[in-house]
Design an enzyme around this catalytic site. Structure first.
Site, PDB file in Angstrom:
ATOM      1  CG  PHE A  23     -70.563  57.256 -53.025  1.00  0.00           C
ATOM      2  CD1 PHE A  23     -70.163  56.104 -52.545  1.00  0.00           C
ATOM      3  CD2 PHE A  23     -71.781  57.380 -53.871  1.00  0.00           C
ATOM      4  CE1 PHE A  23     -70.935  55.017 -52.555  1.00  0.00           C
ATOM      5  CE2 PHE A  23     -72.565  55.972 -54.004  1.00  0.00           C
ATOM      6  CZ  PHE A  23     -72.176  54.787 -53.297  1.00  0.00           C
ATOM      7  CD  GLU A  59     -68.159  58.828 -45.115  1.00  0.00           C
ATOM      8  OE1 GLU A  59     -68.295  59.034 -46.226  1.00  0.00           O
ATOM      9  OE2 GLU A  59     -68.371  57.530 -44.299  1.00  0.00           O
ATOM     10  CG  HIS A  89     -77.347  53.378 -48.008  1.00  0.00           C
ATOM     11  ND1 HIS A  89     -77.129  53.075 -46.719  1.00  0.00           N
ATOM     12  CD2 HIS A  89     -76.339  54.070 -48.559  1.00  0.00           C
ATOM     13  CE1 HIS A  89     -75.666  53.301 -46.607  1.00  0.00           C
ATOM     14  NE2 HIS A  89     -75.237  53.922 -47.649  1.00  0.00           N
TER      15      HIS A  89
HETATM   16  N1  INI Z   1     -72.430  58.282 -50.587  1.00  0.00           N
HETATM   17  C1  INI Z   1     -72.910  59.514 -51.708  1.00  0.00           C
HETATM   18  O1  INI Z   1     -71.769  60.431 -51.625  1.00  0.00           O
HETATM   19  N2  INI Z   1     -73.677  59.058 -52.440  1.00  0.00           N
HETATM   20  C2  INI Z   1     -74.739  58.065 -52.307  1.00  0.00           C
HETATM   21  O2  INI Z   1     -75.551  58.288 -53.305  1.00  0.00           O
HETATM   22  C3  INI Z   1     -74.352  57.127 -51.649  1.00  0.00           C
HETATM   23  N3  INI Z   1     -75.185  55.935 -51.560  1.00  0.00           N
HETATM   24  O3  INI Z   1     -76.296  55.927 -52.215  1.00  0.00           O
HETATM   25  O4  INI Z   1     -74.731  54.942 -51.068  1.00  0.00           O
HETATM   26  C4  INI Z   1     -73.294  57.115 -50.752  1.00  0.00           C
HETATM   27  N4  INI Z   1     -73.103  56.319 -49.710  1.00  0.00           N
HETATM   28  C5  INI Z   1     -71.756  56.191 -49.195  1.00  0.00           C
HETATM   29  C6  INI Z   1     -71.801  56.817 -47.812  1.00  0.00           C
HETATM   30  O5  INI Z   1     -71.615  58.254 -48.075  1.00  0.00           O
HETATM   31  C7  INI Z   1     -70.756  56.637 -46.971  1.00  0.00           C
HETATM   32  O6  INI Z   1     -69.368  56.801 -47.509  1.00  0.00           O
HETATM   33  C8  INI Z   1     -70.621  55.103 -46.393  1.00  0.00           C
HETATM   34  O7  INI Z   1     -71.828  54.587 -45.899  1.00  0.00           O
HETATM   35  C9  INI Z   1     -69.565  54.717 -45.338  1.00  0.00           C
HETATM   36  O8  INI Z   1     -69.889  55.621 -44.346  1.00  0.00           O
END
Ligand code: INI
Length: 157
Positions: A23, A59, A89
């Site tokens: 991500f 994760e 979030h």
């Molecule tokens: N994951 C990140 O690594 N950074 C972020 O900024 C982020 N935002 O802001 O949404 C993010 N969301 C995804 C999260 O880590 C999970 O992969 C997802 O919720 C599925 O469990």
């Protein structure tokens, strides 16, 4: 006589795992490059380096725990980039990643270094991923070297 125990910074014979989230990969790829650069510059052997990719920072704890439980690594670097958006979030993901990783390092005894950026803006993240404010991935890998050496020194003393 005072006994001072300190870890030295070297990647020689260090078995390092880097767990990195995809991500915001335009940032996390830079963190990963910084961590690998630190490993190689400090004498690391390519065959002793493992990179594991997760979907997001949320994760990181479970995947890092799974890697730690293999007991094949002297230290683990966890890399990610959590960037604030318009909803809460960000707070949940950031809090769970640090809380989870802190639990994993204590539960497994494997040094886990927190290289997850938690930034208000994309610009802040860019600054910490190899531009104005250095590279957090590089710093995290150096800390992992010191922690692995420090724990080894404590056990030997
Ligand atoms: N994951 C990140 O690594 N950074 C972020 O900024 C982020 N935002 O802001 O949404 C993010 N969301 C995804 C999260 O880590 C999970 O992969 C997802 O919720 C599925 O469990």
């Amino acid at each position: 006589m005072t006994v001072t125990i300190e870890g030295h910074i070297s990647a020689k014979e260090l078995r390092l795992a880097i767990v990195v989230s995809r991500f915001n990969s335009f940032i996390t790829d830079r963190l990963l490059a910084g961590a690998c650069d630190a490993f190689h510059r400090h004498g690391g052997d390519e065959n002793f380096l493992t990179v594991v990719k997760t979907p997001g920072a949320f994760e990181l704890p479970l995947v890092t725990q799974t890697v730690a439980n293999t007991k094949k690594h002297d230290a683990i670097v966890a890399l990610g980039a959590v960037i604030r958006g318009d909803t809460p979030h960000f707070d949940y993901v950031a809090a769970e990643s640090i809380k989870g990783l802190a639990q994993v390092t204590l539960a497994t005894g494997v040094p886990i270094v927190y290289g997850v950026l938690t930034c208000d803006t994309v610009e802040q993240a860019i600054d910490r991923a190899g531009t104005k404010s250095g590279n957090k991935g590089f710093e995290a890998a150096v800390t992992a070297m010191e922690m692995a050496a420090l724990l080894r020194q404590i056990q030997k003393s």
